[in-house]
Design a protein around this motif. Structure first.
Motif, PDB file in Angstrom:
ATOM      1  N   LEU A 198      83.493  19.536  62.130  1.00 31.71           N
ATOM      2  CA  LEU A 198      83.157  20.149  60.841  1.00 31.71           C
ATOM      3  C   LEU A 198      82.238  21.343  61.059  1.00 31.71           C
ATOM      4  O   LEU A 198      82.486  22.449  60.551  1.00 31.71           O
ATOM      5  N   THR A 199      81.165  21.135  61.816  1.00 29.57           N
ATOM      6  CA  THR A 199      80.249  22.232  62.127  1.00 29.57           C
ATOM      7  C   THR A 199      80.972  23.355  62.850  1.00 29.57           C
ATOM      8  O   THR A 199      80.804  24.546  62.524  1.00 29.57           O
ATOM      9  N   GLN A 200      81.787  23.004  63.831  1.00 32.28           N
ATOM     10  CA  GLN A 200      82.475  24.014  64.635  1.00 32.28           C
ATOM     11  C   GLN A 200      83.462  24.828  63.807  1.00 32.28           C
ATOM     12  O   GLN A 200      83.524  26.059  63.936  1.00 32.28           O
ATOM     13  N   ALA A 201      84.226  24.146  62.938  1.00 33.02           N
ATOM     14  CA  ALA A 201      85.223  24.857  62.137  1.00 33.02           C
ATOM     15  C   ALA A 201      84.564  25.845  61.182  1.00 33.02           C
ATOM     16  O   ALA A 201      85.027  26.979  61.022  1.00 33.02           O
ATOM     17  N   ALA A 202      83.477  25.418  60.544  1.00 30.98           N
ATOM     18  CA  ALA A 202      82.766  26.310  59.629  1.00 30.98           C
ATOM     19  C   ALA A 202      82.140  27.470  60.386  1.00 30.98           C
ATOM     20  O   ALA A 202      82.248  28.636  59.983  1.00 30.98           O
ATOM     21  N   ALA A 203      81.496  27.167  61.518  1.00 26.56           N
ATOM     22  CA  ALA A 203      80.846  28.210  62.304  1.00 26.56           C
ATOM     23  C   ALA A 203      81.854  29.230  62.821  1.00 26.56           C
ATOM     24  O   ALA A 203      81.576  30.434  62.861  1.00 26.56           O
ATOM     25  N   LYS A 204      83.043  28.754  63.182  1.00 26.44           N
ATOM     26  CA  LYS A 204      84.073  29.665  63.681  1.00 26.44           C
ATOM     27  C   LYS A 204      84.495  30.646  62.594  1.00 26.44           C
ATOM     28  O   LYS A 204      84.599  31.855  62.836  1.00 26.44           O
ATOM     29  N   GLU A 205      84.708  30.152  61.387  1.00 24.30           N
ATOM     30  CA  GLU A 205      85.070  31.037  60.276  1.00 24.30           C
ATOM     31  C   GLU A 205      83.962  32.042  59.991  1.00 24.30           C
ATOM     32  O   GLU A 205      84.214  33.244  59.840  1.00 24.30           O
ATOM     33  N   PHE A 206      82.730  31.583  59.922  1.00 25.02           N
ATOM     34  CA  PHE A 206      81.615  32.465  59.590  1.00 25.02           C
ATOM     35  C   PHE A 206      81.425  33.524  60.672  1.00 25.02           C
ATOM     36  O   PHE A 206      81.233  34.705  60.379  1.00 25.02           O
ATOM     37  N   ALA A 207      81.456  33.106  61.931  1.00 24.05           N
ATOM     38  CA  ALA A 207      81.246  34.046  63.031  1.00 24.05           C
ATOM     39  C   ALA A 207      82.369  35.072  63.113  1.00 24.05           C
ATOM     40  O   ALA A 207      82.145  36.213  63.542  1.00 24.05           O
TER      41      ALA A 207
END
Length: 256
Positions: free
Chosen positions: A208-217
């Protein structure tokens, strides 16, 4: 044997890590049109596999990828079909960039042209000492795609992107690290060990953290409310807090 028949993409899945291997030993793992065409479908299947938590892209033997098989650019390759090979390369690059889980390019030897294009589309890049990098369309009179140029400039900045694209010169691994293309540079013989170690870390973390961070980055900031809502209603946040308080490793269950 026809070299094109010896060109393929191999893949394995073990312990949460999918490994995709570019294999075309006769041409330093150059990508044929058939290989470019096959990559998006392969990635789609791995993205849907709940056993996959992260993905490693690497090359067979001592080379990552020497670029596109030039014969496919001239129409001589039997597998080229009617497709524009440059469009196939961009489609493969975009599929790799859109992969919903963390991706890591494990690089040794040449990472040139289309190889650098694929490496840049990964989230992270680890390389072994002695690797060489280059973006070489200026040697062929090819216009590098706008999306690929923006991605390269986002990694290394406009000045380094222009240096690489204008000159088509190769740079060494230490320069690539200094330019920001690489995340880590490993001594000879240490790449596989470090990639295995780091991917175990990635596979243990919250998707969950990784998927959100990937989109934001990657520049998509319009879904902040969506991801905050998923965190509030999902199990990963509660599990992470509980594991911290209980001093144990978390067991995250959310999947993209």
């Amino acid at each position: 044997m026809d070299a094109a028949q010896d060109a393929t993409l191999l893949h394995t899945v073990a312990d949460g890590v999918a490994t995709v291997v570019i294999s075309h030993p006769a041409k330093r793992n150059a990508m044929t049109a058939a290989m470019w065409r096959a990559l998006p479908e392969l990635l789609a299947g791995l993205a849907d596999d709940p056993a996959v938590r992260t993905l490693v892209l690497t090359g067979a033997g001592a080379t990552f990828c020497a670029g596109a098989d030039i014969s496919s650019l001239t129409g001589d390759a039997g597998d080229a079909g009617a497709d524009d090979p440059r469009a196939l390369a961009v489609a493969a690059e975009e599929a790799l960039a859109a992969f919903p889980k963390p991706t890591l390019a494990a690089i040794r030897g040449f990472c040139v042209g289309g190889g650098s294009q694929l490496a840049a589309a990964c989230d992270l890049r680890f390389a072994e000492e002695g690797a060489s990098f280059g973006v070489t369309p200026a040697k062929l009179g090819i216009v590098y795609p706008a999306s690929s140029t923006r991605r390269l400039a986002g990694l290394v900045g406009p000045a380094w992107a222009k240096y690489l694209l204008f000159s088509a010169e190769l740079i060494g691994a230490e320069t690539a690290l200094r330019a920001g293309f690489l995340n880590e540079l490993l001594p000879a013989g240490q790449l596989d060990k470090r990639v295995a170690e780091f991917t175990r870390i990635l596979a243990s973390r919250s998707q969950l953290t990784q998927a959100a961070a990937k989109e934001f980055a990657d520049g998509r900031t319009d879904r902040d409310a969506y991801w905050q809502g998923r965190a509030a209603t999902g199990e990963d946040t509660a599990e992470g807090v509980a594991a911290f308080l209980e001093r144990r490793a978390p067991r995250f269950t959310w999947t993209p």
